[in-house]
Design an enzyme around this catalytic site. Sequence first.
Site, PDB file in Angstrom:
ATOM      1  N   ASN A   1       0.827  -1.009   0.304  1.00 35.02           N
ATOM      2  CA  ASN A   1       0.102  -0.156   0.104  1.00 35.02           C
ATOM      3  C   ASN A   1       0.941   1.361   0.166  1.00 35.02           C
ATOM      4  OD1 ASN A   1      -1.761   1.886   0.595  1.00 35.02           O
ATOM      5  ND2 ASN A   1      -2.342   1.415   2.415  1.00 35.02           N
TER       6      ASN A   1
ATOM      7  N   LYS B   1       0.253   4.201  -0.448  1.00 36.82           N
ATOM      8  CA  LYS B   1      -0.670   5.515   0.109  1.00 36.82           C
ATOM      9  C   LYS B   1      -0.120   6.516  -0.798  1.00 36.82           C
ATOM     10  CE  LYS B   1      -0.406   3.274   4.504  1.00 36.82           C
ATOM     11  NZ  LYS B   1      -0.133   3.433   6.169  1.00 36.82           N
TER      12      LYS B   1
ATOM     13  N   HIS C   1      -9.706   0.984   4.898  1.00 42.86           N
ATOM     14  CA  HIS C   1      -8.267   1.304   5.512  1.00 42.86           C
ATOM     15  C   HIS C   1      -8.619   2.261   6.521  1.00 42.86           C
ATOM     16  CE1 HIS C   1      -4.219   2.648   6.307  1.00 42.86           C
ATOM     17  NE2 HIS C   1      -3.713   1.524   5.861  1.00 42.86           N
TER      18      HIS C   1
ATOM     19  N   GLU D   1      -6.955   4.664   7.638  1.00 43.08           N
ATOM     20  CA  GLU D   1      -6.927   6.236   7.183  1.00 43.08           C
ATOM     21  C   GLU D   1      -7.899   6.808   6.628  1.00 43.08           C
ATOM     22  OE1 GLU D   1      -2.823   5.794   5.246  1.00 43.08           O
ATOM     23  OE2 GLU D   1      -2.049   5.215   7.107  1.00 43.08           O
TER      24      GLU D   1
ATOM     25  N   GLU E   1      -5.155  -4.707  10.646  1.00 46.45           N
ATOM     26  CA  GLU E   1      -4.276  -3.624  10.824  1.00 46.45           C
ATOM     27  C   GLU E   1      -4.612  -2.769  12.169  1.00 46.45           C
ATOM     28  OE1 GLU E   1      -2.367  -2.609   6.806  1.00 46.45           O
ATOM     29  OE2 GLU E   1      -3.857  -1.089   7.128  1.00 46.45           O
TER      30      GLU E   1
ATOM     31  N   GLY F   1       2.474   2.889  10.639  1.00 49.46           N
ATOM     32  CA  GLY F   1       3.430   3.969  10.627  1.00 49.46           C
ATOM     33  C   GLY F   1       4.001   4.336  11.643  1.00 49.46           C
TER      34      GLY F   1
ATOM     35  N   SER G   1       3.569  -1.657  10.463  1.00 50.25           N
ATOM     36  CA  SER G   1       4.990  -1.534  10.687  1.00 50.25           C
ATOM     37  C   SER G   1       5.687  -2.969  10.518  1.00 50.25           C
ATOM     38  CB  SER G   1       5.165  -1.123  12.283  1.00 50.25           C
ATOM     39  OG  SER G   1       4.633   0.057  12.458  1.00 50.25           O
TER      40      SER G   1
END
Length: 249
Positions: free
Chosen positions: A6, A8, A94, A96, A166, A172, A211
Amino acid sequence: MLVAANWKMNGSKVANETLIKGVIAGFSDAESVNNDVAICPPFVYIDSVGQLLADSEVRLGAQNVSHLEIGAYTGEVSPSMLKDMACRYVIVGHSERRSLYAEGDQLVAQKFVSVTKQDLIPILCVGELLEEREACDTNDVIARQLDAVIDLAGIENFKNAIIAYEPVWAIGTGKTATPKQAQEVHEFIRLRLARHDVAIANDIRILYGGSVNANNAQDLFSMADIDGGLIGGASLIVDDFLSICKAMR
Ligand code: 13P
């Protein structure tokens, strides 16, 4: 197993070409990967990345999609457009998107349905916030996120789907869930699906994301219910991404 990148909101024409050529060259050595690998670039690069991947085993995916098919929806991209561009996978839900763009469980479920209608493979993301984990609410959160999709899509639409666990606190941050922590949630996800259909639950691939790096991938992927990874930062570095792909069982 599957490892999906991904990217991003990262990349440029030049950087993408360098990265993809490096990844493809890494797979062309003798021990090429027997598992699936996918790259999900930003929409604007879907076409050029698709062309770079065309003669390789690496598949194309998208990071998001509209729940609608066609019409006056400025800025949106439909599932049939992604299909037209030879995408195979589409990430939906996701964290985000959920947190920064206010996508709720219902919208995520609608996206999942519209993706499966085009015979694309949804990668449905679920995961808890740090405060939810600390309040011991992880399983409740995951159950709520999953059930919303099962209720709308029907369990039969999970047949070709992929789930990505996730934990939001691991994304991150450099703070990976331990293999044991991840395994516990992956098992919970499988059992939740098994309440509806045991065969689908047993077959579905459940990826871990948050991560993942070249050092921890193998330990994570060795767990019984971890069937690969959804990789953010480390997927932007050729050697790291190749190491993660090669850590697949
Ligand atoms: P990182 O690997 O950068 O933590 O991102 C994980 C992720 O969000 C993949 O979708």
